[in-house]
Write an enzyme that holds these catalytic residues in place. Structure first.
Site, PDB file in Angstrom:
ATOM      1  N   TRP A 115       2.740  -1.041 -12.503  1.00  0.00           N
ATOM      2  CA  TRP A 115       2.042  -1.225 -11.221  1.00  0.00           C
ATOM      3  C   TRP A 115       3.054  -0.960 -10.095  1.00  0.00           C
ATOM      4  CZ3 TRP A 115       1.707  -6.292  -8.250  1.00  0.00           C
ATOM      5  CH2 TRP A 115       0.801  -6.194  -7.194  1.00  0.00           C
ATOM      6  N   ASP A 155       3.069 -10.683 -16.530  1.00  0.00           N
ATOM      7  CA  ASP A 155       2.135 -10.473 -15.431  1.00  0.00           C
ATOM      8  C   ASP A 155       0.746 -10.419 -16.048  1.00  0.00           C
ATOM      9  OD1 ASP A 155       0.593  -9.730 -13.312  1.00  0.00           O
ATOM     10  OD2 ASP A 155       1.741  -7.938 -12.795  1.00  0.00           O
ATOM     11  N   LYS A 206      -9.298 -10.269 -10.361  1.00  0.00           N
ATOM     12  CA  LYS A 206     -10.208  -9.415 -11.131  1.00  0.00           C
ATOM     13  C   LYS A 206     -11.157 -10.241 -11.998  1.00  0.00           C
ATOM     14  CE  LYS A 206      -6.801  -6.713  -9.918  1.00  0.00           C
ATOM     15  NZ  LYS A 206      -6.587  -5.423  -9.372  1.00  0.00           N
TER      16      LYS A 206
HETATM   17  N1  KET Z   1      -0.305  -7.252 -11.382  1.00  0.00           N
HETATM   18  C1  KET Z   1      -0.886  -6.117 -11.737  1.00  0.00           C
HETATM   19  C2  KET Z   1      -0.470  -5.463 -13.019  1.00  0.00           C
HETATM   20  C3  KET Z   1      -1.867  -5.558 -10.921  1.00  0.00           C
HETATM   21  O1  KET Z   1      -2.435  -4.439 -11.317  1.00  0.00           O
HETATM   22  C4  KET Z   1      -2.222  -6.183  -9.720  1.00  0.00           C
HETATM   23  C5  KET Z   1      -3.215  -5.581  -8.814  1.00  0.00           C
HETATM   24  C6  KET Z   1      -1.585  -7.391  -9.406  1.00  0.00           C
HETATM   25  C7  KET Z   1      -0.622  -7.890 -10.251  1.00  0.00           C
HETATM   26  C8  KET Z   1      -1.844  -8.182  -8.156  1.00  0.00           C
HETATM   27  O2  KET Z   1      -3.099  -8.504  -7.878  1.00  0.00           O
HETATM   28  P1  KET Z   1      -3.435  -9.685  -6.841  1.00  0.00           P
HETATM   29  O3  KET Z   1      -4.544  -9.159  -6.044  1.00  0.00           O
HETATM   30  O4  KET Z   1      -2.200  -9.979  -6.030  1.00  0.00           O
HETATM   31  O5  KET Z   1      -3.798 -10.839  -7.695  1.00  0.00           O
HETATM   32  N2  KET Z   1      -3.574  -4.364  -8.917  1.00  0.00           N
HETATM   33  C9  KET Z   1      -4.611  -3.644  -8.184  1.00  0.00           C
HETATM   34  C10 KET Z   1      -4.708  -3.939  -6.733  1.00  0.00           C
HETATM   35  C11 KET Z   1      -3.439  -3.764  -5.957  1.00  0.00           C
HETATM   36  O6  KET Z   1      -2.727  -2.778  -6.135  1.00  0.00           O
HETATM   37  O7  KET Z   1      -3.182  -4.651  -5.121  1.00  0.00           O
HETATM   38  C12 KET Z   1      -4.455  -2.154  -8.478  1.00  0.00           C
HETATM   39  O8  KET Z   1      -3.522  -1.745  -9.188  1.00  0.00           O
HETATM   40  O9  KET Z   1      -5.307  -1.378  -8.017  1.00  0.00           O
END
Ligand code: KET
Length: 426
Positions: free
Chosen positions: A141, A222, A258
């Site tokens: 990510w 994660d 999610k």
């Molecule tokens: N870890 C991973 C692997 C991840 O894909 C995301 C979010 C997060 C943590 C953090 O999510 P949060 O909203 O802080 O709980 N990924 C998607 C959104 C983004 O980039 O913020 C994405 O990859 O599209």
């Protein structure tokens, strides 16, 4: 007004324009596009079959209960957040019967979703852990390296994905972790690896665990997609539970963005599993020292929703059903896209038998093999740019598409675009 305060240079005039975020910037570009056929497959955010954001029914019910409860107030939460939320979150990821929890060896603090949990964990490690190198999978990510660098850790890659096989580079992974200095931190995606959709098998996880424990490497999980890989919350936490079951230490960052659709509520948790209850309690006291000057204490609403759902058996069961339905819709999108590309490949083959090699190239089975929200298509930057320009399909430049943003009506359009992209750009 003097000339200098009128139109003289700003004290910030040296500030240069920063680039858009590689993931969230895709939505910015999408929003600017007036064409009605546009499709946003950039950010990992669930959409319904109608292409609309989804608020889970169980979340609506929990919110209604919260609103009706006149005893609820808007006081500050403690620095580490809502106690019920923290306890339930630990059980969700480590298992209700986890001995580490029973032995009070786990400290869990509510943080600002997955990102905030990773950041707080990283800041803690930078202050209190002897090894400052964190190994992250390649690719990973896009926000990972930035989070860890800004927290003061130094980031190194370990091999993870093999573009030739479109699968796990297991040998490379073992070699790189085997060569890491003892004590180094290793970032592991608990399930549904982003962006590749490729996870180790349970057998491979076991080998990773043995190697990491033998070298004293510190796992930092994660977990942003628990329930999204298989549709089962327990199955998707297996990797983490294997590491906790051996009595060793680890960190885990959880996100409810999610799996409960609570994206904008920013609700997540950081857990640190320690060897003893005494250590866990001191670790928690230091997490408070990280959090207090950063944002003081976390927001109450999202965590209250999660706590209500996790503590009530009926609501919990309803959640698992809705979660499974989201996971199933994503799996069905994989199947539909795969079938559409296969069909296109066939048609193309019949028409142009001599140029088979440039038709939607042979094997798209990775679309159905990969798991979680994303397909790592293998499309290159130019092909992605072409699809955006010609077909108004928005996705990250590494060729990742969010299957959760797709729906049956848009599958033919996407298949056309992929087909045209691979046919016209090598
Ligand atoms: N870890 C991973 C692997 C991840 O894909 C995301 C979010 C997060 C943590 C953090 O999510 P949060 O909203 O802080 O709980 N990924 C998607 C959104 C983004 O980039 O913020 C994405 O990859 O599209």
């Amino acid at each position: 007004m003097s000339a200098s305060s009128d139109h003289q240079d700003s004290v910030f005039s040296h500030v240069v324009q920063a680039p858009e975020d590689p993931i969230l910037g895709v939505t910015v570009a999408y929003n600017k596009d007036p064409n009605p056929i546009k499709l946003n497959l950039g950010v990992g955010a669930y959409r319904t079959e109608e292409g609309k954001p989804l608020v889970l029914n169980v979340v609506r019910r929990a919110e209604q209960m919260l609103v009706n409860d006149q005893s609820r107030v808007k006081e500050y939460l403690p620095i580490i957040g809502l106690s019920d939320f923290n306890k339930s979150s630990a059980k969700l990821i480590f298992g209700a019967d986890s001995t580490a929890i029973q032995e009070n060896r786990v400290t869990t603090v509510q943080c600002l979703s997955g990102t905030g949990s990773l950041r707080v964990g990283a800041e803690f490690l930078a202050r209190h852990y002897h090894e400052h190198t964190i190994y992250i999978p390649q690719p990973t990510w896009g926000n990972h390296p930035k989070i860890f660098n800004l927290a003061g850790l130094s980031v190194k890659p370990y091999r993870y994905y093999n573009p030739q096989t479109r699968g796990l580079d297991f040998q490379g992974l073992l070699e790189d972790l085997g060569a890491a200095p003892s004590g180094a931190i290793v970032l592991l995606h608990a399930c549904a690896h982003n962006p590749t959709g490729v996870d180790p098998t349970l057998d491979q996880w076991e080998q990773i665990r043995q190697l990491m424990r033998s070298k004293g490497l510190l796992p930092f999980f994660d977990s942003a997609y628990q329930g999204f890989a298989s549709g089962s919350l327990d199955a998707d936490a297996q990797s983490v539970r294997m590491f906790v079951a051996d009595g060793g230490e680890c960190l885990a960052a959880q996100s409810y963005a999610k799996n409960m659709g609570l994206y904008g509520e920013r609700v997540g948790a950081l857990s640190i599993v320690c060897k003893t209850a005494d250590v866990a309690s001191r670790v928690e006291s230091q997490l408070k020292m990280v959090i207090r000057p950063m944002y003081s204490n976390p927001p109450i609403h999202g965590a209250s929703i999660v706590a209500v759902i996790l503590k009530d058996r009926d609501l919990y069961n309803e959640w698992t059903v809705e979660l499974k339905a989201m996971a199933d819709r994503i799996i069905s999108m994989r199947k539909q896209l795969f079938d559409a590309l296969q069909a296109k490949g066939m048609a193309y083959k019949l028409l142009f038998t001599l140029v088979i090699h440039v038709c939607t190239p042979g094997d798209w089975s990775h679309i159905i093999k990969q798991i979680g929200m994303f397909t790592f298509t293998g499309l290159n930057t130019e092909q992605v740019a072409f699809m955006t320009r010609e077909y108004h399909i928005y996705m990250t430049s590494d060729g990742r598409i969010s299957m959760a943003g797709l729906n049956s009506r848009k599958v033919p359009h996407l298949a056309d675009a992929i087909h045209a992209a691979v046919a016209s750009i090598a």
